[in-house]
Write a protein that holds these residues in place. Structure first.
Motif, PDB file in Angstrom:
ATOM      1  N   ARG A 174      57.943  12.354  82.352  1.00  0.00           N
ATOM      2  CA  ARG A 174      58.934  12.312  81.285  1.00  0.00           C
ATOM      3  C   ARG A 174      59.125  13.663  80.606  1.00  0.00           C
ATOM      4  O   ARG A 174      60.174  13.907  80.041  1.00  0.00           O
ATOM      5  CB  ARG A 174      58.531  11.284  80.227  1.00  0.00           C
ATOM      6  CG  ARG A 174      58.728   9.849  80.708  1.00  0.00           C
ATOM      7  CD  ARG A 174      58.415   8.889  79.624  1.00  0.00           C
ATOM      8  NE  ARG A 174      57.042   8.448  79.824  1.00  0.00           N
ATOM      9  CZ  ARG A 174      56.360   7.716  78.985  1.00  0.00           C
ATOM     10  NH1 ARG A 174      56.898   7.345  77.869  1.00  0.00           N
ATOM     11  NH2 ARG A 174      55.137   7.360  79.256  1.00  0.00           N
ATOM     12  N   LEU A 175      58.106  14.506  80.657  1.00  0.00           N
ATOM     13  CA  LEU A 175      58.203  15.796  79.979  1.00  0.00           C
ATOM     14  C   LEU A 175      58.939  16.837  80.814  1.00  0.00           C
ATOM     15  O   LEU A 175      59.279  17.903  80.324  1.00  0.00           O
ATOM     16  CB  LEU A 175      56.803  16.318  79.617  1.00  0.00           C
ATOM     17  CG  LEU A 175      55.959  15.399  78.733  1.00  0.00           C
ATOM     18  CD1 LEU A 175      54.615  16.051  78.446  1.00  0.00           C
ATOM     19  CD2 LEU A 175      56.666  15.038  77.456  1.00  0.00           C
ATOM     20  N   GLY A 176      59.167  16.528  82.087  1.00  0.00           N
ATOM     21  CA  GLY A 176      59.867  17.459  82.962  1.00  0.00           C
ATOM     22  C   GLY A 176      58.983  18.551  83.520  1.00  0.00           C
ATOM     23  O   GLY A 176      59.485  19.562  83.996  1.00  0.00           O
ATOM     24  N   VAL A 177      57.662  18.377  83.451  1.00  0.00           N
ATOM     25  CA  VAL A 177      56.737  19.387  83.962  1.00  0.00           C
ATOM     26  C   VAL A 177      55.806  18.765  84.993  1.00  0.00           C
ATOM     27  O   VAL A 177      55.553  17.565  84.968  1.00  0.00           O
ATOM     28  CB  VAL A 177      55.911  20.027  82.826  1.00  0.00           C
ATOM     29  CG1 VAL A 177      56.815  20.785  81.867  1.00  0.00           C
ATOM     30  CG2 VAL A 177      55.117  18.987  82.063  1.00  0.00           C
ATOM     31  N   LEU A 178      55.300  19.601  85.878  1.00  0.00           N
ATOM     32  CA  LEU A 178      54.404  19.128  86.920  1.00  0.00           C
ATOM     33  C   LEU A 178      52.937  19.245  86.527  1.00  0.00           C
ATOM     34  O   LEU A 178      52.084  18.588  87.100  1.00  0.00           O
ATOM     35  CB  LEU A 178      54.646  19.902  88.217  1.00  0.00           C
ATOM     36  CG  LEU A 178      56.056  19.765  88.802  1.00  0.00           C
ATOM     37  CD1 LEU A 178      56.213  20.660  90.017  1.00  0.00           C
ATOM     38  CD2 LEU A 178      56.338  18.309  89.152  1.00  0.00           C
ATOM     39  N   ARG A 179      52.623  20.066  85.566  1.00  0.00           N
ATOM     40  CA  ARG A 179      51.231  20.295  85.178  1.00  0.00           C
ATOM     41  C   ARG A 179      50.661  19.073  84.475  1.00  0.00           C
ATOM     42  O   ARG A 179      51.344  18.407  83.712  1.00  0.00           O
ATOM     43  CB  ARG A 179      51.131  21.497  84.244  1.00  0.00           C
ATOM     44  CG  ARG A 179      51.517  22.806  84.925  1.00  0.00           C
ATOM     45  CD  ARG A 179      51.170  23.958  84.025  1.00  0.00           C
ATOM     46  NE  ARG A 179      49.749  24.189  84.030  1.00  0.00           N
ATOM     47  CZ  ARG A 179      49.159  25.136  84.761  1.00  0.00           C
ATOM     48  NH1 ARG A 179      49.854  25.913  85.544  1.00  0.00           N
ATOM     49  NH2 ARG A 179      47.869  25.300  84.703  1.00  0.00           N
ATOM     50  N   THR A 180      49.389  18.827  84.716  1.00  0.00           N
ATOM     51  CA  THR A 180      48.693  17.747  84.025  1.00  0.00           C
ATOM     52  C   THR A 180      47.470  18.260  83.264  1.00  0.00           C
ATOM     53  O   THR A 180      46.725  17.477  82.698  1.00  0.00           O
ATOM     54  CB  THR A 180      48.237  16.654  85.017  1.00  0.00           C
ATOM     55  OG1 THR A 180      47.389  17.245  85.993  1.00  0.00           O
ATOM     56  CG2 THR A 180      49.434  15.999  85.686  1.00  0.00           C
ATOM     57  N   ASP A 181      47.278  19.575  83.246  1.00  0.00           N
ATOM     58  CA  ASP A 181      46.174  20.160  82.498  1.00  0.00           C
ATOM     59  C   ASP A 181      46.692  20.708  81.171  1.00  0.00           C
ATOM     60  O   ASP A 181      47.839  20.496  80.819  1.00  0.00           O
ATOM     61  CB  ASP A 181      45.490  21.256  83.326  1.00  0.00           C
ATOM     62  CG  ASP A 181      46.429  22.420  83.655  1.00  0.00           C
ATOM     63  OD1 ASP A 181      47.618  22.376  83.286  1.00  0.00           O
ATOM     64  OD2 ASP A 181      45.975  23.366  84.298  1.00  0.00           O
ATOM     65  N   VAL A 182      45.844  21.401  80.451  1.00  0.00           N
ATOM     66  CA  VAL A 182      46.261  21.933  79.161  1.00  0.00           C
ATOM     67  C   VAL A 182      46.913  23.304  79.261  1.00  0.00           C
ATOM     68  O   VAL A 182      47.397  23.831  78.270  1.00  0.00           O
ATOM     69  CB  VAL A 182      45.088  21.998  78.152  1.00  0.00           C
ATOM     70  CG1 VAL A 182      44.604  20.626  77.801  1.00  0.00           C
ATOM     71  CG2 VAL A 182      43.963  22.863  78.671  1.00  0.00           C
ATOM     72  N   GLY A 183      46.906  23.908  80.443  1.00  0.00           N
ATOM     73  CA  GLY A 183      47.604  25.166  80.643  1.00  0.00           C
ATOM     74  C   GLY A 183      46.805  26.412  80.333  1.00  0.00           C
ATOM     75  O   GLY A 183      47.355  27.515  80.362  1.00  0.00           O
ATOM     76  N   ASN A 184      45.529  26.286  80.015  1.00  0.00           N
ATOM     77  CA  ASN A 184      44.722  27.482  79.763  1.00  0.00           C
ATOM     78  C   ASN A 184      44.696  28.351  81.011  1.00  0.00           C
ATOM     79  O   ASN A 184      44.519  27.854  82.115  1.00  0.00           O
ATOM     80  CB  ASN A 184      43.286  27.107  79.395  1.00  0.00           C
ATOM     81  CG  ASN A 184      43.197  26.475  78.029  1.00  0.00           C
ATOM     82  OD1 ASN A 184      44.129  26.514  77.246  1.00  0.00           O
ATOM     83  ND2 ASN A 184      42.066  25.873  77.751  1.00  0.00           N
ATOM     84  N   GLY A 185      44.902  29.643  80.835  1.00  0.00           N
ATOM     85  CA  GLY A 185      44.833  30.573  81.948  1.00  0.00           C
ATOM     86  C   GLY A 185      46.082  30.633  82.801  1.00  0.00           C
ATOM     87  O   GLY A 185      46.052  31.159  83.909  1.00  0.00           O
ATOM     88  N   MET A 186      47.201  30.104  82.298  1.00  0.00           N
ATOM     89  CA  MET A 186      48.443  30.149  83.070  1.00  0.00           C
ATOM     90  C   MET A 186      48.916  31.599  83.212  1.00  0.00           C
ATOM     91  O   MET A 186      48.769  32.400  82.289  1.00  0.00           O
ATOM     92  CB  MET A 186      49.539  29.330  82.375  1.00  0.00           C
ATOM     93  CG  MET A 186      49.297  27.830  82.429  1.00  0.00           C
ATOM     94  SD  MET A 186      50.466  26.873  81.412  1.00  0.00           S
ATOM     95  CE  MET A 186      51.968  27.034  82.373  1.00  0.00           C
TER      96      MET A 186
END
Length: 108
Positions: A1-13
């Protein structure tokens, strides 16, 4: 629903990953999600009796959350909830204000 593929918190992107995330994220859906999390948090907190606030967070409590989410085992529940619900959000609010000023966005 958010339109993103990530399921982590994004640290270190990486910068490219951040750009992809920003371009694909459905901001309206993210706001709906944030509001839902806020309401659910309030609902849970309202069910805690006074004795629950002093209980120490146990390893079993910590095992119920994702591994990447830092849980302070041995701390009173009030400390953990306060850190998660108040301090954590305040940090992100500060980051948002900084980013807004860096890109020259209007305040309001």
């Amino acid at each position: 629903r958010l339109g993103v593929l990530r399921t982590d918190v994004g640290n270190g992107m990486t910068e490219d990953e951040l750009t992809e995330f920003a371009m694909s994220a459905d901001i309206a859906a993210i706001r709906v999600y944030r509001d839902a999390v806020g309401r659910r948090t309030r609902d849970v907190v309202e069910t805690l009796g006074p004795a629950s606030w002093a209980e120490l967070v146990s390893p079993a409590d910590a095992a119920r959350v994702p591994e990447w989410f830092k849980v302070f085992v041995g701390q009173p529940r009030a400390f953990e909830l306060g850190t998660s619900a108040i301090t954590h959000n305040a940090i992100h609010l500060g980051e948002a204000v900084t980013i807004r000023s860096l890109v020259g966005a209007a305040r309001g």
